[in-house]
Structures are given as structure tokens and as C-alpha cells.
Design an enzyme around this catalytic site. Structure first.
Site, PDB file in Angstrom:
ATOM      1  N   GLY A  33      48.869  41.197  36.734  1.00 22.00           N
ATOM      2  CA  GLY A  33      48.355  41.397  35.387  1.00 22.00           C
ATOM      3  C   GLY A  33      47.362  42.527  35.285  1.00 22.00           C
ATOM      4  O   GLY A  33      46.795  42.741  34.207  1.00 22.00           O
ATOM      5  N   TYR A 192      27.369  47.981  35.310  1.00 22.42           N
ATOM      6  CA  TYR A 192      28.738  48.503  35.319  1.00 22.42           C
ATOM      7  C   TYR A 192      28.811  49.835  34.585  1.00 22.42           C
ATOM      8  O   TYR A 192      29.394  50.812  35.081  1.00 22.42           O
ATOM      9  CB  TYR A 192      29.657  47.474  34.677  1.00 22.42           C
TER      10      TYR A 192
END
Length: 281
Positions: A33, A192
């Protein structure tokens, strides 16, 4: 007079296997995925041999869980356009500073001794927060995986390509960034966003450094891609912000990345490219 590429009709015909004979390392390709799997399938379909890097413990700790590497590998192998190309998978914990160079060397050896394409797709999920909640451990964790390991992989790739005959064609690096520089930024994922921003900022410098080895360097922002990390009302709210009314899917950025790996993109380097489907932030 300068010598330009030929413009005869035969020079404009597309090769159905534009990456035949080329080889690629795709990191973070551990889930069917995910973007890494989609990129690997595209590269394989174009004729490349592919090495799939995975780090199952990371996925196993996430809400989406780990995939079976054998099935991931089989899926990429099913896409092979060149029956003589190989698909190999191997683990690597990129928090280890020695791991990137070792991974690159294993991939090159497994694919016949030469590595052409590096797609640094891996990233650390979670372990982040907003400005009030981040701490040194969060910052260090994201630096280690999202940035340091990528730069060390690029270093290994540069050294590898430098050892090949001069101007050996097909050298590519593709890194992954995010939407940290676009309207609104990512205030809930400071660590991040910081590290992904670093990759975007260093893209042109790396492209200049690797130009002498005939290696292009580009960075792709895939935008919000449905890899199974969001559900419910939040999922629908994101979908509504795309003009097409749907999320991006892994194959959306994969098509761009695979094209960047071909000779058609030989004149594109040092770029940060958004592939967001018109996402409204």
C-alpha cells in the site's frame, strides 16, 4: 556548431522498456500500500532490475502493520517488463550510520555490480509533535532516518558512480520531500517537516555535486497520498481539498519518479517537483 540530439522520427519513438538494463534501489518499499512499492513496480515495468529495501519492525509498530515481504517482492516481480531483470529484497535499519553504505553495496552486488537509480523513499512515521511538544529525542530520530541516512545513501551512490567509466548514462537520485514549504506548512509535524525541508534545500547542491558523474538529482513532493494512515471524517476532509475529489494514490507520484529515471528526463536536475493533483492547502 553545437551537436544537438537528433530529431528524426525514429528518435522520437518511445521505447516500451526505457529502463532495460538499468538497476535501481528503492528504499522504504515494504508495503504493497506504500509509495515505495508503487515506484518499484513502475521501474520494473519499464525494464529495470530492482532492489527493495525494507525495515519491517518500523511498519509492525505502526497502526497499519507490516506486510509480507515475500508478497511485496512477488508483486514487483509480476510487473517486470524485462524477463532477464531481477527483483531482490533485503532489510536495513537506517538508524545505523553504517547501514546506508552497506545497503547500497548489497543492492549493487545483488543486481550485477552496478546501480543506476537511487530512490530514497523511506521516512520515520510518528515520533513527532507541534512546537510545544517536540523534544530533542524527536528531532534526533527524524534527523537520523529522514535526512542523515538519505545523505549517506547519496554519498554512497556518488562514490559508486564515480568508480564507473566516465559519464556512464542512467545515473539518477530521487529524494522525497513533503508540503512543508507550501501554504500553512506542517505545524503539527515539526521534526518531520524540518528534515524533509532539509532535503528540499540541499537538492540543488547535490545535483551540482553529482553532475560530473552524469547523475541527476531531483526531489519529489507527492502531496497527501492514501497509504492507509488516515480514515473517517479526516480522510473525507482531505479528499474534498483535491479538485478531483480523491486522494492521491501511490501510483500518482510513482509515475513521475519512474519518468525521472528515464533518459527522457536526462536534462532535469536540481529540481523540487510537486505532484499534488492541485491539492488546496
Amino acid at each position: 556548431m553545437p551537436k544537438y540530439p537528433p530529431h528524426a522520427p525514429e528518435a522520437l519513438r518511445r521505447d516500451p522498456l526505457p529502463l532495460r538494463g538499468r538497476t535501481a534501489l528503492v528504499t522504504g518499499a515494504s508495503r504493497r500500500g506504500g509509495i515505495g512499492h508503487a515506484v518499484a513496480r513502475r521501474l520494473a515495468a519499464h525494464g529495470a532490475g530492482v532492489y527493495l529495501h525494507h525495515h519491517v519492525p518500523h511498519d509492525a509498530a505502526m497502526p497499519w502493520g507490516a506486510d509480507r515481504i515475500e508478497e511485496v517482492t512477488a508483486s514487483v516481480r509480476d510487473a517486470l517488463g524485462d524477463p532477464d531483470a531481477r527483483v531482490v529484497a533485503g532489510p536495513g535499519d537506517l538508524t545505523d550510520p553504517a547501514a546506508p553504505a552497506a545497503l547500497h553495496a548489497r543492492a549493487a552486488e545483488a543486481l550485477g555490480g552496478r546501480l543506476d537509480i537511487l530512490v530514497a523513499n523511506h521516512a520515520l512515521s510518528g515520533s513527532d509533535g507541534d512546537l510545544d511538544t517536540i523534544d530533542a529525542a524527536m528531532l534526533d530520530a527524524h534527523w537520523t532516518v529522514d535526512t542523515r541516512s538519505v545523505l549517506l545513501l547519496v554519498q554512497a551512490h556518488a562514490r559508486h558512480r564515480a568508480a564507473l567509466p566516465p559519464r556512464t548514462p542512467g545515473g539518477r537520485v530521487v529524494m522525497m520531500t513533503s508540503g512543508q514549504d507550501i501554504a500553512g506548512g506542517m505545524p503539527g509535524e515539526i521534526a518531520y517537516a524540518l528534515q524533509k525541508g532539509a532535503l528540499a534545500s540541499v537538492t540543488r547542491s547535490l545535483a551540482t555535486a553529482l553532475a560530473e558523474h552524469a547523475v541527476t538529482v531531483n526531489t519529489v513532493n507527492p502531496g497527501p497520498v492514501d497509504t492507509g494512515y488516515l480514515t473517517g471524517d479526516a480522510y473525507e476532509a482531505v479528499a474534498a481539498r483535491f479538485p478531483a475529489g480523491r486522494w492521491g494514490v501511490p501510483d500518482d507520484p510513482a509515475r513521475l519518479i519512474a519518468w525521472l529515471a528515464t533518459d527522457e528526463a536526462d536534462w532535469i536536475t536540481g529540481q523540487v517537483i510537486d505532484s499534488e493533483g492541485g491539492f488546496r492547502r
